[in-house]
Design an enzyme around this catalytic site. Structure first.
Site: not given
Length: 281
Positions: A152, A165, A167
């Protein structure tokens, strides 16, 4: 050699983990199977998986459904047993499973230990242990392969209000790079795709033209097909000399300077002639 030849996946078994949601995974399953591969379509939901696999099979595609939880050792074992039972050699893996529930959005100072651990288990651990299992089999059988993880842009930039998220996805990118180096001599390629805002049934982002015009240089959300085609490229021989890389599919979000306005013009520009030329007025 033609483009069609380079994209041909005939004779290869490819696992797609997260195939039954009707969004990116289902679209990718169709695309990979249409390139000739036998696809091991994995999802944790039997009902959702059966619905979409039945539709894909009606198109004459080679799809093998496997209901399994990739976050468990048993689930990984079930996937591998089924994939290795296919007559075509195991070749590829795509891990799509990931996300952040609304309950885990919040400032870094508010993150709970439970939430942090859940986000890493769901977004990193499941990806790593399934990728590890496939890599072990490919190496033991001296087979080439291509392993692709969906990361992402949250793993590339700061991610306010969903730090866990971001990390975890940054860790996915690190895992991809390290495994790429360790497996390069075995002719096993390891890459990732980092999507931005993609319109899918599970994305949770409704249509908002004004928001997208302001936030995304291309002024729209991405389509699942656009992510899937990038994955297909990495799986195929077109990307035969690529490993340890991340393809960013985000409409330009990750390269947009923070001091740009809604029209991607420097917000502090004051010269009228410059502004007129930029906006083509």
């Amino acid at each position: 050699m033609t483009a069609e030849t380079l994209l041909d996946l005939t004779g290869r078994t490819i696992i797609v983990a997260g195939a039954g949601g009707g969004g990116m995974g289902t679209i990718l399953t169709r695309l990979v199977a249409s390139a000739g591969a036998t696809v091991i379509a994995v999802d944790n939901s039997r009902a959702s998986l059966e619905e979409h696999v039945q539709s894909l099979r009606s198109e004459g595609l080679s799809i093998v459904p496997v209901q399994a939880d990739i976050g468990t050792e048993q689930g990984v074992e079930e996937i591998m047993v089924r994939a290795l039972a296919e007559p075509d050699d195991l070749f590829g893996l795509v891990t799509i499973v990931g996300g952040v529930p609304d309950a885990y959005w919040g400032a870094a100072t508010e993150v709970t230990r439970e939430g942090w651990q859940w986000l890493f288990a769901y977004n990193l651990d499941s990806m790593f242990f399934l990728t590890q299992a496939v890599a072990r089999e490919l190496r033991a059988r001296r087979l080439p392969g291509s392993l692709v993880s969906i990361a992402s842009i949250s793993g590339l930039t700061a991610t306010p209000f969903h730090i866990g998220y971001g990390a975890a996805k940054a860790a996915v990118l690190s895992v991809v790079k390290t495994m790429a180096l360790e497996l390069a001599a075995d002719n096993i390629r390891v890459n990732s795709v980092a999507p931005g805002a993609i319109a899918t049934p599970t994305a949770g982002l409704g249509p908002d033209k004004e928001r997208d015009r302001w936030a995304v240089p291309m002024a729209r959300q991405g389509r699942a097909e656009e992510v899937a085609s990038s994955v297909l490229y990495l799986l195929s021989d077109m990307a035969g000399y690529m490993t340890g890389q991340c393809l960013v599919v985000d409409g330009g979000v990750s390269v947009k300077w923070s001091h740009l306005d809604a029209e991607n013009c420097p917000a502090y520009a004051r010269d009228r002639s410059f502004l007129d030329r930029w906006r083509r007025e």
